[in-house]
Design a protein around this motif. Structure first.
Motif, PDB file in Angstrom:
ATOM      1  N   PHE A 239       1.954  -3.616  -7.198  1.00 54.25           N
ATOM      2  CA  PHE A 239       3.042  -4.607  -7.194  1.00 54.25           C
ATOM      3  C   PHE A 239       4.338  -3.928  -6.776  1.00 54.25           C
ATOM      4  O   PHE A 239       4.637  -2.812  -7.211  1.00 54.25           O
ATOM      5  CB  PHE A 239       3.208  -5.240  -8.572  1.00 54.25           C
ATOM      6  CG  PHE A 239       2.069  -6.124  -8.959  1.00 54.25           C
ATOM      7  CD1 PHE A 239       1.874  -7.345  -8.303  1.00 54.25           C
ATOM      8  CD2 PHE A 239       1.172  -5.749  -9.953  1.00 54.25           C
ATOM      9  CE1 PHE A 239       0.815  -8.168  -8.649  1.00 54.25           C
ATOM     10  CE2 PHE A 239       0.105  -6.567 -10.298  1.00 54.25           C
ATOM     11  CZ  PHE A 239      -0.080  -7.782  -9.639  1.00 54.25           C
ATOM     12  N   THR A 240       5.114  -4.646  -5.947  1.00 55.05           N
ATOM     13  CA  THR A 240       6.344  -4.051  -5.422  1.00 55.05           C
ATOM     14  C   THR A 240       7.527  -4.208  -6.372  1.00 55.05           C
ATOM     15  O   THR A 240       8.516  -3.496  -6.257  1.00 55.05           O
ATOM     16  CB  THR A 240       6.738  -4.703  -4.081  1.00 55.05           C
ATOM     17  OG1 THR A 240       6.829  -6.124  -4.294  1.00 55.05           O
ATOM     18  CG2 THR A 240       5.701  -4.426  -3.017  1.00 55.05           C
ATOM     19  N   HIS A 241       7.434  -5.153  -7.296  1.00 53.35           N
ATOM     20  CA  HIS A 241       8.581  -5.458  -8.153  1.00 53.35           C
ATOM     21  C   HIS A 241       8.053  -5.780  -9.550  1.00 53.35           C
ATOM     22  O   HIS A 241       7.316  -6.749  -9.729  1.00 53.35           O
ATOM     23  CB  HIS A 241       9.333  -6.658  -7.552  1.00 53.35           C
ATOM     24  CG  HIS A 241      10.660  -6.917  -8.192  1.00 53.35           C
ATOM     25  ND1 HIS A 241      11.382  -8.060  -7.965  1.00 53.35           N
ATOM     26  CD2 HIS A 241      11.402  -6.188  -9.075  1.00 53.35           C
ATOM     27  CE1 HIS A 241      12.515  -8.029  -8.663  1.00 53.35           C
ATOM     28  NE2 HIS A 241      12.538  -6.899  -9.338  1.00 53.35           N
ATOM     29  N   ILE A 242       8.422  -4.981 -10.496  1.00 52.72           N
ATOM     30  CA  ILE A 242       7.927  -5.179 -11.873  1.00 52.72           C
ATOM     31  C   ILE A 242       9.085  -5.091 -12.869  1.00 52.72           C
ATOM     32  O   ILE A 242      10.168  -4.610 -12.559  1.00 52.72           O
ATOM     33  CB  ILE A 242       6.869  -4.111 -12.270  1.00 52.72           C
ATOM     34  CG1 ILE A 242       7.481  -2.699 -12.261  1.00 52.72           C
ATOM     35  CG2 ILE A 242       5.658  -4.170 -11.351  1.00 52.72           C
ATOM     36  CD1 ILE A 242       6.603  -1.637 -12.921  1.00 52.72           C
TER      37      ILE A 242
ATOM     38  N   LEU B 195       0.838  -1.199   0.000  1.00 50.20           N
ATOM     39  CA  LEU B 195       0.000   0.000   0.000  1.00 50.20           C
ATOM     40  C   LEU B 195       0.869   1.243   0.000  1.00 50.20           C
ATOM     41  O   LEU B 195       1.907   1.276   0.659  1.00 50.20           O
ATOM     42  CB  LEU B 195      -0.884   0.022   1.249  1.00 50.20           C
ATOM     43  CG  LEU B 195      -2.031  -0.984   1.302  1.00 50.20           C
ATOM     44  CD1 LEU B 195      -2.627  -1.011   2.705  1.00 50.20           C
ATOM     45  CD2 LEU B 195      -3.092  -0.642   0.268  1.00 50.20           C
ATOM     46  N   GLY B 196       0.456   2.248  -0.742  1.00 47.40           N
ATOM     47  CA  GLY B 196       1.183   3.515  -0.731  1.00 47.40           C
ATOM     48  C   GLY B 196       0.248   4.641  -1.154  1.00 47.40           C
ATOM     49  O   GLY B 196      -0.731   4.413  -1.877  1.00 47.40           O
ATOM     50  N   TRP B 197       0.576   5.850  -0.720  1.00 44.94           N
ATOM     51  CA  TRP B 197      -0.286   6.998  -1.031  1.00 44.94           C
ATOM     52  C   TRP B 197      -0.020   7.511  -2.434  1.00 44.94           C
ATOM     53  O   TRP B 197       1.128   7.623  -2.847  1.00 44.94           O
ATOM     54  CB  TRP B 197      -0.047   8.109  -0.013  1.00 44.94           C
ATOM     55  CG  TRP B 197      -0.572   7.755   1.336  1.00 44.94           C
ATOM     56  CD1 TRP B 197       0.132   7.230   2.377  1.00 44.94           C
ATOM     57  CD2 TRP B 197      -1.924   7.859   1.772  1.00 44.94           C
ATOM     58  NE1 TRP B 197      -0.709   7.009   3.442  1.00 44.94           N
ATOM     59  CE2 TRP B 197      -1.971   7.384   3.109  1.00 44.94           C
ATOM     60  CE3 TRP B 197      -3.106   8.301   1.163  1.00 44.94           C
ATOM     61  CZ2 TRP B 197      -3.157   7.345   3.846  1.00 44.94           C
ATOM     62  CZ3 TRP B 197      -4.283   8.263   1.901  1.00 44.94           C
ATOM     63  CH2 TRP B 197      -4.303   7.794   3.222  1.00 44.94           C
ATOM     64  N   GLU B 198      -1.103   7.820  -3.140  1.00 39.82           N
ATOM     65  CA  GLU B 198      -0.992   8.367  -4.487  1.00 39.82           C
ATOM     66  C   GLU B 198      -1.901   9.571  -4.646  1.00 39.82           C
ATOM     67  O   GLU B 198      -2.949   9.659  -4.013  1.00 39.82           O
ATOM     68  CB  GLU B 198      -1.391   7.306  -5.532  1.00 39.82           C
ATOM     69  CG  GLU B 198      -0.458   6.106  -5.523  1.00 39.82           C
ATOM     70  CD  GLU B 198      -0.766   5.082  -6.604  1.00 39.82           C
ATOM     71  OE1 GLU B 198      -1.495   5.394  -7.565  1.00 39.82           O
ATOM     72  OE2 GLU B 198      -0.256   3.960  -6.469  1.00 39.82           O
ATOM     73  N   GLY B 199      -1.454  10.462  -5.500  1.00 39.33           N
ATOM     74  CA  GLY B 199      -2.309  11.536  -5.963  1.00 39.33           C
ATOM     75  C   GLY B 199      -2.318  11.481  -7.472  1.00 39.33           C
ATOM     76  O   GLY B 199      -1.609  10.668  -8.068  1.00 39.33           O
ATOM     77  N   CYS B 200      -3.126  12.323  -8.105  1.00 36.65           N
ATOM     78  CA  CYS B 200      -3.212  12.315  -9.564  1.00 36.65           C
ATOM     79  C   CYS B 200      -3.573  13.721 -10.018  1.00 36.65           C
ATOM     80  O   CYS B 200      -4.458  14.342  -9.432  1.00 36.65           O
ATOM     81  CB  CYS B 200      -4.277  11.314 -10.012  1.00 36.65           C
ATOM     82  SG  CYS B 200      -4.458  11.202 -11.799  1.00 36.65           S
TER      83      CYS B 200
END
Ligand code: NI
Length: 188
Positions: free
Chosen positions: A116-119, A98-103
């Protein structure tokens, strides 16, 4: 150089699936990239997708500032301004974080989004070269956020706990349960 108007959530262009770009080296694609960079910088964003400036094409730009990279589990080096044309993403593990996002299309709001943590991702650059990159931490998050725009997906659609969605001004004032202010309000 041009600063373009950014579409806001509710505008149908943000729900559309964007079309692939046939020739990444076409002069109008270079102009579009320049305009997107100007627009993103003017809006103090960390990423922008072409549909957000009313161009339904598969191109995104982003950058990762070193401070943000460090604070979200990355190597702390940041990522310079990058243009991705016709990008594809493959998760390299099932793990999500989980992490905070804005747009920039949802001004003033933020939400906690699983990613996903690793892509690994592939894309063409403006010279028409296909390249491949692995990403973790905030780098992985911003690429997933931007590429979602190309498929008509905005971050609130992915929020699992809607109590973790609201006005940035309110959420950042509410103390330790939300993370420190420096992690917040970076619009994409
Ligand atoms: Ni966005």
């Amino acid at each position: 150089m041009a600063i373009l108007k950014i579409a806001r959530m509710g505008h149908p262009i943000l729900r559309a699936v964007a079309a692939p770009i046939d020739d990444p080296t076409a002069p109008e694609i270079a102009v579009l990239a320049e305009d997107m960079i100007d627009t993103m910088h003017d809006a103090s964003g960390t990423g922008l997708a072409a549909p957000q400036i009313h161009m339904p094409m598969r191109m995104v730009i982003f950058t990762v500032y070193p401070e943000r990279d460090r604070s979200e589990g990355g190597e702390g080096t940041g990522v310079p301004l990058t243009v991705l044309i016709n990008p594809e993403i493959e998760p390299l593990s099932d793990e999500k974080e989980l992490g905070w996002e804005g747009c920039l299309s949802i001004p003033g709001m933020m939400g906690e989004v699983p990613r996903f943590t690793h892509i690994r991702y592939w894309a063409y650059d403006l010279d028409g070269q296909r390249f491949e990159q692995e990403a973790t931490g905030f780098h992985a998050r911003v690429v997933q956020h931007e590429c979602d725009h190309l498929d008509g997906i905005l971050y609130p659609y992915r929020i699992e706990d809607m109590s973790r969605f609201g006005f940035s001004e309110e959420l950042t004032r509410r103390g330790p349960q939300t993370r420190s202010d420096e992690n917040l309000g970076e619009d994409q």
